[in-house]
Write an enzyme that holds these catalytic residues in place. Structure first.
Site, PDB file in Angstrom:
ATOM      1  N   LYS A  73      -3.309   8.384   2.930  1.00 51.29           N
ATOM      2  CA  LYS A  73      -4.326   7.970   3.926  1.00 51.29           C
ATOM      3  C   LYS A  73      -4.351   8.573   5.237  1.00 51.29           C
ATOM      4  O   LYS A  73      -4.869   9.162   5.967  1.00 51.29           O
ATOM      5  CB  LYS A  73      -4.664   6.422   3.872  1.00 51.29           C
ATOM      6  CG  LYS A  73      -5.472   6.049   2.612  1.00 51.29           C
ATOM      7  CD  LYS A  73      -6.745   7.093   1.983  1.00 51.29           C
ATOM      8  CE  LYS A  73      -7.203   6.326   0.781  1.00 51.29           C
ATOM      9  NZ  LYS A  73      -8.351   7.292   0.141  1.00 51.29           N
ATOM     10  N   TYR A  91       0.766  -1.237   0.014  1.00 47.20           N
ATOM     11  CA  TYR A  91      -0.007   0.078   0.059  1.00 47.20           C
ATOM     12  C   TYR A  91       0.887   1.150   0.036  1.00 47.20           C
ATOM     13  O   TYR A  91       0.378   2.358  -0.549  1.00 47.20           O
ATOM     14  CB  TYR A  91      -0.864   0.057   1.351  1.00 47.20           C
ATOM     15  CG  TYR A  91      -2.167   0.868   1.114  1.00 47.20           C
ATOM     16  CD1 TYR A  91      -2.995   0.874  -0.284  1.00 47.20           C
ATOM     17  CD2 TYR A  91      -2.393   1.895   1.982  1.00 47.20           C
ATOM     18  CE1 TYR A  91      -4.035   1.524  -0.074  1.00 47.20           C
ATOM     19  CE2 TYR A  91      -3.474   2.848   1.813  1.00 47.20           C
ATOM     20  CZ  TYR A  91      -4.485   2.685   0.673  1.00 47.20           C
ATOM     21  OH  TYR A  91      -5.352   3.464   0.425  1.00 47.20           O
TER      22      TYR A  91
END
Ligand code: 0WE
Length: 258
Positions: free
Chosen positions: A165, A158
């Site tokens: 995020k 990720y």
């Protein structure tokens, strides 16, 4: 009762019928909201046509291009919203992008350019959209953004999206603090992995989904509709005391230690 009648909701991030934003738009519409749709334009107009066809049943009263890296287009977007709607009640942020190279392999290989682009599109865009929406949310409002566990804990591959995020979740808190006095609430939904166009481009997404099906308390993944229902709640007066929060819609996966 969950009731969004008379509320004007601007939804970003609808690309196709698997989009989380599409699940949210449908549930906001089902709760009675008037829908405005933005799409990411491409040079052939294919995306515009596709999103227009998909969203037609919701009878959107606004349909506008929104490339968050194009300042002029963002100005036009809020100009058009002000002209056609006069105000906004609900803003849905469902936008993210990192280069394919950034979403695989070593995090140390993240380039300055790839880092900048991922943070710009995925995190700065929330600040930009909130700034545009603020003067239009004259009766108060609700802003909901999408996030993922990879912004809080390490999820292999990720990578820079996790950094984006993390930034987005902190933005939710700063925005909630700033906009709270104007009765504008800002929250995020942290969804578990879902099969979408974006996620199907990610190697190993099916293995991740199977892992969730084994480990998560509910022993299944979540659907776009479940995310949409939570978004509708966070946009409704039922959640009038909730702001600056990250709500997990992930079958309970995040509570597990093993
Ligand atoms: O936020 C996301 C993915 C967003 C995303 C997806 C893509 C695919 C195509 C951002 N940029 C791109 N760029 C592309 O070129 N998720 C929460 C889904 C996701 O993405 C992962 C995951 C999960 C879950 C990437 C690696 C590992 C897990």
């Amino acid at each position: 009762m969950l009731d969004l009648k008379g509320k004007k909701a601007l939804v970003t991030g609808i690309a196709n019928n698997k989009s989380i934003a599409w699940g949210i738009a449908q549930q906001l519409h089902a709760a009675g909201a008037e829908i405005g749709v933005t799409y990411l334009p491409d040079d052939r107009g294919r995306a515009e046509e596709k999103v227009q066809k998909l969203t037609a049943p919701l009878e959107p009263t606004l349909f506008l291009p929104c490339n968050v890296q194009d300042d002029a287009q963002m100005d036009e977007l809020f100009g058009a919203v002000k002209e056609k709607w006069g105000k906004v009640d609900i803003l849905i942020h469902c936008l993210a992008f990192a280069g394919r190279d950034e979403l695989t392999g070593d995090f140390t290989n993240t380039t300055r350019g790839g880092y900048g682009r991922a943070l710009d599109i995925s995190a700065y865009s929330l600040v930009h959209l909130a700034r545009g929406a603020k003067p239009l949310m004259t009766d108060g409002g609700a802003i909901v953004a999408m996030t993922y566990l990879g912004g809080v804990r390490v999820v292999p591959n990720y990578n820079v999206m996790g950094v984006a995020k993390a930034a987005l979740e902190m933005e939710v808190r700063y925005l909630a603090a700033e906009l709270g006095p104007d009765n504008i609430r800002v929250n995020a939904i942290s969804a578990g992995p879902i099969r979408t166009l974006a996620s199907s481009a990610i190697g190993g997404i099916l293995d991740m989904i199977h892992h969730v099906e084994e480990i998560a308390p509910l022993r299944r993944t979540v659907t776009q509709t479940e995310v949409g229902n939570t978004a509708a709640f966070l946009c409704s007066d039922l959640s009038s005391g909730i702001t600056g929060q990250v709500t997990y819609v992930d079958s309970g996966y995040n509570i597990m230690g093993m």
